[in-house]
Design a protein around this motif. Structure first.
Motif, PDB file in Angstrom:
ATOM      1  N   SER A  25     -15.576   2.958  31.165  1.00  0.00           N
ATOM      2  CA  SER A  25     -16.840   3.379  30.559  1.00  0.00           C
ATOM      3  C   SER A  25     -17.040   2.720  29.198  1.00  0.00           C
ATOM      4  CB  SER A  25     -16.907   4.898  30.446  1.00  0.00           C
ATOM      5  OG  SER A  25     -15.974   5.393  29.500  1.00  0.00           O
ATOM      6  N   ARG A  26     -15.948   2.458  28.469  1.00  0.00           N
ATOM      7  CA  ARG A  26     -16.060   1.747  27.199  1.00  0.00           C
ATOM      8  C   ARG A  26     -16.537   0.316  27.433  1.00  0.00           C
ATOM      9  NH1 ARG A  26     -10.662   3.623  25.411  1.00  0.00           N
ATOM     10  NH2 ARG A  26     -10.092   1.434  25.246  1.00  0.00           N
ATOM     11  N   VAL A  27     -16.032  -0.316  28.495  1.00  0.00           N
ATOM     12  CA  VAL A  27     -16.462  -1.674  28.837  1.00  0.00           C
ATOM     13  C   VAL A  27     -17.950  -1.687  29.183  1.00  0.00           C
ATOM     14  CG1 VAL A  27     -16.164  -3.564  30.495  1.00  0.00           C
ATOM     15  CG2 VAL A  27     -14.156  -2.362  29.602  1.00  0.00           C
ATOM     16  N   VAL A  28     -18.384  -0.695  29.960  1.00  0.00           N
ATOM     17  CA  VAL A  28     -19.788  -0.602  30.362  1.00  0.00           C
ATOM     18  C   VAL A  28     -20.687  -0.442  29.136  1.00  0.00           C
ATOM     19  CG1 VAL A  28     -21.464   0.836  31.596  1.00  0.00           C
ATOM     20  CG2 VAL A  28     -19.273   0.280  32.667  1.00  0.00           C
ATOM     21  N   THR A  29     -20.303   0.462  28.239  1.00  0.00           N
ATOM     22  CA  THR A  29     -21.107   0.700  27.035  1.00  0.00           C
ATOM     23  C   THR A  29     -21.146  -0.528  26.141  1.00  0.00           C
ATOM     24  OG1 THR A  29     -20.626   3.073  27.084  1.00  0.00           O
ATOM     25  CG2 THR A  29     -21.317   2.139  24.978  1.00  0.00           C
ATOM     26  N   ALA A  30     -19.987  -1.184  25.965  1.00  0.00           N
ATOM     27  CA  ALA A  30     -19.931  -2.379  25.116  1.00  0.00           C
ATOM     28  C   ALA A  30     -20.817  -3.489  25.659  1.00  0.00           C
ATOM     29  CB  ALA A  30     -18.492  -2.869  24.987  1.00  0.00           C
ATOM     30  N   ALA A  31     -20.953  -3.554  26.985  1.00  0.00           N
ATOM     31  CA  ALA A  31     -21.794  -4.581  27.606  1.00  0.00           C
ATOM     32  C   ALA A  31     -23.282  -4.255  27.494  1.00  0.00           C
ATOM     33  CB  ALA A  31     -21.407  -4.761  29.069  1.00  0.00           C
ATOM     34  N   GLY A  32     -23.603  -3.055  26.981  1.00  0.00           N
ATOM     35  CA  GLY A  32     -24.997  -2.678  26.810  1.00  0.00           C
ATOM     36  C   GLY A  32     -25.632  -2.033  28.018  1.00  0.00           C
ATOM     37  N   TYR A  33     -24.812  -1.503  28.915  1.00  0.00           N
ATOM     38  CA  TYR A  33     -25.321  -0.882  30.139  1.00  0.00           C
ATOM     39  C   TYR A  33     -25.234   0.636  30.044  1.00  0.00           C
ATOM     40  CZ  TYR A  33     -25.596  -5.267  32.764  1.00  0.00           C
ATOM     41  OH  TYR A  33     -25.938  -6.520  33.209  1.00  0.00           O
ATOM     42  N   ALA A  34     -26.163   1.309  30.689  1.00  0.00           N
ATOM     43  CA  ALA A  34     -26.105   2.758  30.806  1.00  0.00           C
ATOM     44  C   ALA A  34     -25.004   3.155  31.786  1.00  0.00           C
ATOM     45  CB  ALA A  34     -27.447   3.304  31.295  1.00  0.00           C
ATOM     46  N   GLN A  35     -24.379   4.309  31.534  1.00  0.00           N
ATOM     47  CA  GLN A  35     -23.339   4.777  32.454  1.00  0.00           C
ATOM     48  C   GLN A  35     -23.903   4.995  33.859  1.00  0.00           C
ATOM     49  OE1 GLN A  35     -19.999   5.011  31.805  1.00  0.00           O
ATOM     50  NE2 GLN A  35     -20.558   4.025  29.868  1.00  0.00           N
ATOM     51  N   SER A  36     -25.193   5.322  33.949  1.00  0.00           N
ATOM     52  CA  SER A  36     -25.813   5.527  35.254  1.00  0.00           C
ATOM     53  C   SER A  36     -25.957   4.233  36.047  1.00  0.00           C
ATOM     54  CB  SER A  36     -27.185   6.179  35.089  1.00  0.00           C
ATOM     55  OG  SER A  36     -28.006   5.405  34.224  1.00  0.00           O
ATOM     56  N   SER A  37     -25.671   3.091  35.406  1.00  0.00           N
ATOM     57  CA  SER A  37     -25.713   1.803  36.104  1.00  0.00           C
ATOM     58  C   SER A  37     -24.517   1.596  37.019  1.00  0.00           C
ATOM     59  CB  SER A  37     -25.729   0.648  35.087  1.00  0.00           C
ATOM     60  OG  SER A  37     -26.806   0.742  34.203  1.00  0.00           O
ATOM     61  N   VAL A  38     -23.486   2.450  36.844  1.00  0.00           N
ATOM     62  CA  VAL A  38     -22.191   2.203  37.477  1.00  0.00           C
ATOM     63  C   VAL A  38     -21.776   3.402  38.321  1.00  0.00           C
ATOM     64  CG1 VAL A  38     -19.746   1.744  37.041  1.00  0.00           C
ATOM     65  CG2 VAL A  38     -21.493   0.700  35.581  1.00  0.00           C
TER      66      VAL A  38
END
Length: 211
Positions: A25-38
């Motif tokens: 989830s830290r990787v997802v957030t750092a990439a600028g994506y919403a958690q709901s994207s994954v």
């Protein structure tokens, strides 16, 4: 900051994780994506690549390079600090940090199932820098079984600090100060036709880690 769009199911990234989605989830957030994207899809350490090879995942989180011929690994998208997992009764449980040299005093865990042996040697080194053997004795199967054994014995597992997010209170995560953090990467099947939105996510995650 603009609101991120809510993805449709076709836009969802199926991302394989083991143990916890905390690191992913830290990787997802750092990439600028919403958690709901994954959609986080768990995999077992005994068969880490089975869901990927079966087509249940687009990509998965890996530590180090598994050196599997059919697996492609991205550039690092993060790092995970090293730690030992021990029961609360363990002699090392209340320490702020420990040395990998101290690990050799206790029984550890064998390489599980189809997990790449070269990676396990990096996760649980066969020897300390001073040449002491790390006793890889116990079988590694599932996280609940690991927790059960750590809670009942003086065994320890050389692992990662990110697991602190999912372990019960009677299992302590003690940082190891003389092992370097593990690189964290994304992996996918060689030759797979990754959807454009997944390729874009990998590129954004790599770029975020380089900042």
């Amino acid at each position: 900051m603009p609101r991120l769009p809510t993805p449709t199911p076709l836009d969802t990234i199926r991302l394989g994780i083991h143990g916890s989605n905390h690191l992913a989830s830290r990787v997802v957030t750092a990439a600028g994506y919403a958690q709901s994207s994954v959609e986080y899809v768990p995999y077992e350490v005994t068969e880490p690549f089975a869901p990927l090879r079966a087509g249940h995942l687009h990509i998965m989180i890996v530590k180090y390079d598994p050196d599997e011929p059919d697996i492609v690994v991205s550039d690092p998208v993060g790092f995970d600090g090293r730690a030992v997992l021990v029961g609360a009764h363990h002699p090392l449980a209340d320490r702020e940090t420990v040395s990998v040299e101290e690990v050799a005093d206790y029984d550890g865990f064998q390489c599980p199932g189809d997990f790449p042996a070269n990676v396990w040697d990096l996760v649980v080194p066969p020897r300390t820098p001073r040449g002491r053997t790390i006793r890889r004795v116990h079988s590694m199967t599932t996280l609940p079984k690991l927790v059960e054994l750590l809670g009942a014995t003086t065994a320890l597992h050389v692992s990662f600090q990110s697991l602190d997010a999912v372990l019960p209170a009677h299992i302590r995560v003690v940082p190891v100060h003389d092992l370097p953090p593990s690189p964290v990467a994304l992996a996918w099947l060689r030759g797979a036709e990754l959807p454009d939105h997944v390729r874009a996510f990998v590129a954004e995650a790599e770029q975020a880690a380089r900042r």
